[in-house]
Enzyme design. Structure first.
Site, mmCIF file in Angstrom:
data_model
loop_
_atom_site.group_PDB
_atom_site.id
_atom_site.type_symbol
_atom_site.label_atom_id
_atom_site.label_comp_id
_atom_site.label_asym_id
_atom_site.label_seq_id
_atom_site.Cartn_x
_atom_site.Cartn_y
_atom_site.Cartn_z
ATOM 1 N N ASN A 71 0.852 -1.198 0.000
ATOM 2 C CA ASN A 71 0.000 0.000 0.000
ATOM 3 C C ASN A 71 0.884 1.243 0.000
ATOM 4 O O ASN A 71 2.108 1.141 0.019
ATOM 5 C CB ASN A 71 -0.964 -0.028 1.200
ATOM 6 C CG ASN A 71 -0.217 -0.060 2.514
ATOM 7 O OD1 ASN A 71 0.461 0.887 2.872
ATOM 8 N ND2 ASN A 71 -0.319 -1.175 3.229
ATOM 9 N N LYS A 89 8.452 -18.282 -9.141
ATOM 10 C CA LYS A 89 7.840 -17.153 -9.855
ATOM 11 C C LYS A 89 6.709 -17.666 -10.751
ATOM 12 O O LYS A 89 6.889 -18.641 -11.493
ATOM 13 C CB LYS A 89 8.903 -16.448 -10.693
ATOM 14 C CG LYS A 89 8.376 -15.243 -11.416
ATOM 15 C CD LYS A 89 9.469 -14.445 -12.090
ATOM 16 C CE LYS A 89 8.849 -13.318 -12.869
ATOM 17 N NZ LYS A 89 9.014 -13.441 -14.302
ATOM 18 N N ILE A 120 -2.873 -6.788 14.434
ATOM 19 C CA ILE A 120 -1.776 -6.607 15.405
ATOM 20 C C ILE A 120 -2.238 -5.746 16.575
ATOM 21 O O ILE A 120 -2.063 -6.106 17.746
ATOM 22 C CB ILE A 120 -0.543 -6.006 14.700
ATOM 23 C CG1 ILE A 120 -0.111 -6.939 13.567
ATOM 24 C CG2 ILE A 120 0.598 -5.782 15.690
ATOM 25 C CD1 ILE A 120 0.850 -6.327 12.574
ATOM 26 N N PHE A 174 -4.511 3.912 14.645
ATOM 27 C CA PHE A 174 -4.814 4.893 13.609
ATOM 28 C C PHE A 174 -6.036 4.417 12.842
ATOM 29 O O PHE A 174 -6.272 3.211 12.726
ATOM 30 C CB PHE A 174 -3.628 5.044 12.642
ATOM 31 C CG PHE A 174 -2.645 6.071 13.104
ATOM 32 C CD1 PHE A 174 -1.838 5.823 14.209
ATOM 33 C CD2 PHE A 174 -2.522 7.290 12.461
ATOM 34 C CE1 PHE A 174 -0.932 6.773 14.663
ATOM 35 C CE2 PHE A 174 -1.619 8.248 12.890
ATOM 36 C CZ PHE A 174 -0.831 7.995 13.987
ATOM 37 N N LYS A 223 -13.803 1.700 15.746
ATOM 38 C CA LYS A 223 -12.484 1.045 15.827
ATOM 39 C C LYS A 223 -11.917 1.120 17.248
ATOM 40 O O LYS A 223 -11.291 0.195 17.736
ATOM 41 C CB LYS A 223 -11.514 1.739 14.865
ATOM 42 C CG LYS A 223 -10.848 0.784 13.904
ATOM 43 C CD LYS A 223 -10.210 1.486 12.737
ATOM 44 C CE LYS A 223 -10.954 1.163 11.461
ATOM 45 N NZ LYS A 223 -10.326 1.709 10.281
ATOM 46 N N LYS A 241 -11.264 -2.493 18.757
ATOM 47 C CA LYS A 241 -9.858 -2.914 18.908
ATOM 48 C C LYS A 241 -9.344 -2.705 20.331
ATOM 49 O O LYS A 241 -8.167 -2.918 20.593
ATOM 50 C CB LYS A 241 -8.977 -2.154 17.915
ATOM 51 C CG LYS A 241 -9.404 -2.389 16.455
ATOM 52 C CD LYS A 241 -8.273 -2.134 15.498
ATOM 53 C CE LYS A 241 -8.713 -2.284 14.055
ATOM 54 N NZ LYS A 241 -7.582 -2.527 13.164
HETATM 55 N N1 CTP Z 1 -3.927 -2.632 12.274
HETATM 56 C C1 CTP Z 1 -3.130 -3.651 12.779
HETATM 57 N N2 CTP Z 1 -3.137 -4.874 12.181
HETATM 58 C C2 CTP Z 1 -3.922 -5.106 11.109
HETATM 59 C C3 CTP Z 1 -4.726 -4.068 10.590
HETATM 60 C C4 CTP Z 1 -4.693 -2.840 11.197
HETATM 61 O O1 CTP Z 1 -2.399 -3.425 13.746
HETATM 62 N N3 CTP Z 1 -3.917 -6.309 10.553
HETATM 63 C C5 CTP Z 1 -3.916 -1.338 12.963
HETATM 64 C C6 CTP Z 1 -3.323 -0.206 12.168
HETATM 65 O O2 CTP Z 1 -1.967 -0.041 12.453
HETATM 66 C C7 CTP Z 1 -4.150 0.981 12.670
HETATM 67 C C8 CTP Z 1 -5.483 0.401 12.973
HETATM 68 O O3 CTP Z 1 -5.256 -1.001 13.170
HETATM 69 O O4 CTP Z 1 -3.644 1.468 13.890
HETATM 70 C C9 CTP Z 1 -6.549 0.641 11.940
HETATM 71 O O5 CTP Z 1 -6.260 -0.004 10.769
HETATM 72 P P1 CTP Z 1 -7.282 -0.072 9.535
HETATM 73 O O6 CTP Z 1 -6.639 -0.892 8.512
HETATM 74 O O7 CTP Z 1 -7.728 1.302 9.195
HETATM 75 O O8 CTP Z 1 -8.498 -0.772 10.241
HETATM 76 P P2 CTP Z 1 -9.338 -1.983 9.836
HETATM 77 O O9 CTP Z 1 -9.749 -2.617 11.105
HETATM 78 O O10 CTP Z 1 -8.619 -2.769 8.834
HETATM 79 O O11 CTP Z 1 -10.605 -1.286 9.279
HETATM 80 P P3 CTP Z 1 -11.079 -1.058 7.779
HETATM 81 O O12 CTP Z 1 -11.132 -2.400 7.210
HETATM 82 O O13 CTP Z 1 -12.347 -0.358 8.036
HETATM 83 O O14 CTP Z 1 -10.078 -0.169 7.125
#
Ligand code: CTP
Length: 396
Positions: A206, A284, A304, A322, A336, A340
Site C-alpha cells: 500500500n 515465480k 496486530i 490509527f 475502531k 480494537k
Molecule cells: N492494524 C493492525 N493490524 C492489522 C490491521 C490494522 O495493527 N492487521 C492497525 C493499524 O496499524 C491501525 C489500525 O489497526 O492502527 C486501523 O487499521 P485499519 O486498517 O484502518 O483498520 P481496519 O480494522 O482494517 O478497518 P477497515 O477495514 O475499516 O479499514
C-alpha cells in the site's frame, strides 16, 4: 552548568556566532567552539576564545588536538551541539555522513542533540539538494532554527538569512531545558506498510511511507522514552536513538511486536495489509500463453493492534491506533476504538484529494473515551510531537 558545543562553519553569518557566544555566556552556559577552515576567514579564533573563555578547536589543529581531547570525547562532553551558521555544505556533509574535518567528524560521532541554524543564499536554500538534505536531517531528529526571510548579503531577498542570535538562544534554551516525561518508559511503535508476497518477486503493498510512524518514534524518543520501532519496508531513514526492527509481512510484524513486549505504551501507525495471499507461490508465477490470469486467494491477516490491545497482563497501559478512512471518518474511527480495545484512535482522512497518504502533513482527530479533539493540519512531525505529549500525559 549546561555545555554547548558551538560549531562555526564558513558563511558570512559567522560573525553572528560571536554575539551568540556572548548571549550564551551571559545566560551562564559553558561554550566550546569548533571552527571549520572556512569559518576562520570570517571570524578569528581569538575573538571566539576571548568571548567563550575556552580553547577553540580549529580545523588546522584537529590532528594535534586529537591525542589531547579526541573528537569522540569532544562530541560527547557537550549537552547540545549547535551549528552556527549551518552552510549548505556542512548540512550536505551531515546528511551524507561525511567526516573530513574536525567539525563534521564531531557531528558524525555525537550522540547528543544537534541544532542547526541554516544560513545561505536563497537559491542554495531552495535548491532540491539542500531541501532533501534538510528533510533527511529533520527525520533523523536534528533540530532546526530558521532560516529567516529577508535582505541577504548577496542583494537578494528571500529565505536563507540566519536567525538572530537571540532567537537561536531561545531554541537552545528550549532544547536544553526540555522535560523528559517518558524517561524510563518503553514504547512500541509500528510504522510503514507491510508487503504480502504473491510469489518471490511480486507482492501486495500500500501507499504508506512510514513518515508518520517514524516521526512518532522520534518524538517519543525526544521525550526520553526507549522506543522499539517495528517497521515495514520504507525508504525514510531510521530515527536517531530508536531501536528499529525491520519486517516485511503482517505476521512478521505481529511476531516482532510480541517479542518487544512488555511496553508501557504502543502506537500502531503501520498500514498493515488486511489480507495475505493464501496461495502464494514458492516459484515465480509464469504467464502461460492463452491461459487465464491466476486467481489470488486472500485470507485475513492477524490484527496486530487488536491482538496486543486485548486485555491481559502484557497489555500496554496506553494503546494508540490509527484509522485511515475515506468515508464516515468519525463513526468508523469511534467503532475502531471500541472494537480494537484502544485508548486513543488517531483518525485521518486519506481521500486522495487531501494528499495525506505519503505527504508531509496530516490533519487528524484524536478520539478517546473522553470524546473527539480536532487538531489543525500540521506537519507530520508536529502531529507526532503532540501525540507523544498526550501519551506522556496519559501515562502520568
Ligand atoms: N492494524 C493492525 N493490524 C492489522 C490491521 C490494522 O495493527 N492487521 C492497525 C493499524 O496499524 C491501525 C489500525 O489497526 O492502527 C486501523 O487499521 P485499519 O486498517 O484502518 O483498520 P481496519 O480494522 O482494517 O478497518 P477497515 O477495514 O475499516 O479499514
Amino acid at each position: 552548568m549546561k555545555r554547548v558545543l558551538l560549531i562555526v562553519s564558513g558563511g558570512i553569518a559567522a560573525f553572528k556566532a560571536l554575539e551568540l557566544i556572548r548571549l550564551l555566556r551571559k545566560a551562564e552556559y559553558s561554550v566550546t567552539c569548533v571552527t571549520t577552515k572556512n569559518a576562520e576567514q570570517f571570524v578569528t579564533p581569538l575573538s571566539m576564545q576571548a568571548l567563550s573563555e575556552n580553547k577553540v578547536f580549529g580545523a588546522l589543529f584537529s590532528l594535534t588536538d586529537e591525542s589531547e581531547m579526541g573528537h569522540i570525547q569532544l562530541s560527547r562532553s557537550a549537552d547540545l551541539l549547535v551549528v552556527v551558521p549551518a552552510t549548505a555544505n556542512i548540512l550536505a556533509k551531515m546528511a551524507a555522513g561525511i567526516a573530513d574535518d574536525l567539525a563534521s567528524t564531531v557531528l558524525l560521532a555525537t550522540d547528543k542533540p544537534v541544532l542547526v541554524a541554516p544560513a545561505m543564499n536563497m537559491r542554495m536554500w531552495l535548491h532540491a539538494a539542500t531541501q532533501a538534505n534538510m528533510k533527511t536531517l529533520r527525520s533523523r531528529g536534528v533540530h532546526v532554527v530558521g532560516p529567516d526571510e529577508g535582505a541577504m548579503a548577496c542583494n537578494e531577498f528571500g529565505p536563507g538569512r540566519m536567525s538572530e542570535p537571540s532567537a537561536i538562544l531561545v531554541a537552545i534554551e528550549a532544547l536544553l531545558n526540555a522535560p523528559h516525561p517518558l524517561s524510563g518508559r518503553h514504547v512500541l511503535v509500528t510504522s510503514g506498510p507491510t508487503h504480502e508476497p504473491i510469489d518471490p518477486v511480486r507482492y501486495i503493498a500500500n501507499r504508506s511511507s512510514g513518515r508518520q510512524g517514524h516521526a512518532i518514534a522520534a518524538a517519543l524518543a525526544g521525550l526520553g522514552a526507549r522506543v522499539t520501532l517495528v517497521s515495514g519496508p520504507v525508504t525514510v531513514p531510521d530515527p536517531a536513538g530508536v531501536s528499529v526492527v525491520r519486517v516485511e509481512t503482517a505476521r512478521e510484524m505481529l511476531d516482532a511486536c510480541q517479542r518487544a513486549l512488555p511496553a508501557d505504551a504502543a502506537v500502531f501507525a503501520a498500514a498493515v495489509a488486511d489480507w495475505r495471499v493464501a496461495n502464494a507461490s514458492d516459484g515465480k508465477i509464469k504467464k502461460q500463453p492463452g491461459a487465464a490470469a491466476p486467481a489470488l486467494e486472500l485470507v485475513p491477516n492477524p490484527d496486530i493492534l487488536a491482538t496486543i490491545a486485548a486485555a491481559g497482563p502484557s497489555r500496554p497501559l496506553v494503546v494508540v491506533g490509527f484509522a485511515a478512512e475515506t468515508d464516515d471518518l468519525l463513526a468508523n474511527a469511534q467503532s475502531k476504538l471500541i472494537r480494537k480495545n484502544a485508548d486513543f484512535i488517531v483518525a485521518n482522512d486519506v481521500s486522495p484529494e487531501t494528499g495525506i497518504m505519503g505527504g508531509a502533513e496530516n490533519a487528524v482527530q484524536l478520539i478517546s473515551a473522553a470524546g473527539v479533539e480536532e487538531w489543525p493540519r500540521l506537519a507530520k512531525e508536529d502531529v507526532a510531537q503532540r501525540l507523544a505529549l498526550r501519551i506522556a500525559e496519559a501515562l502520568g
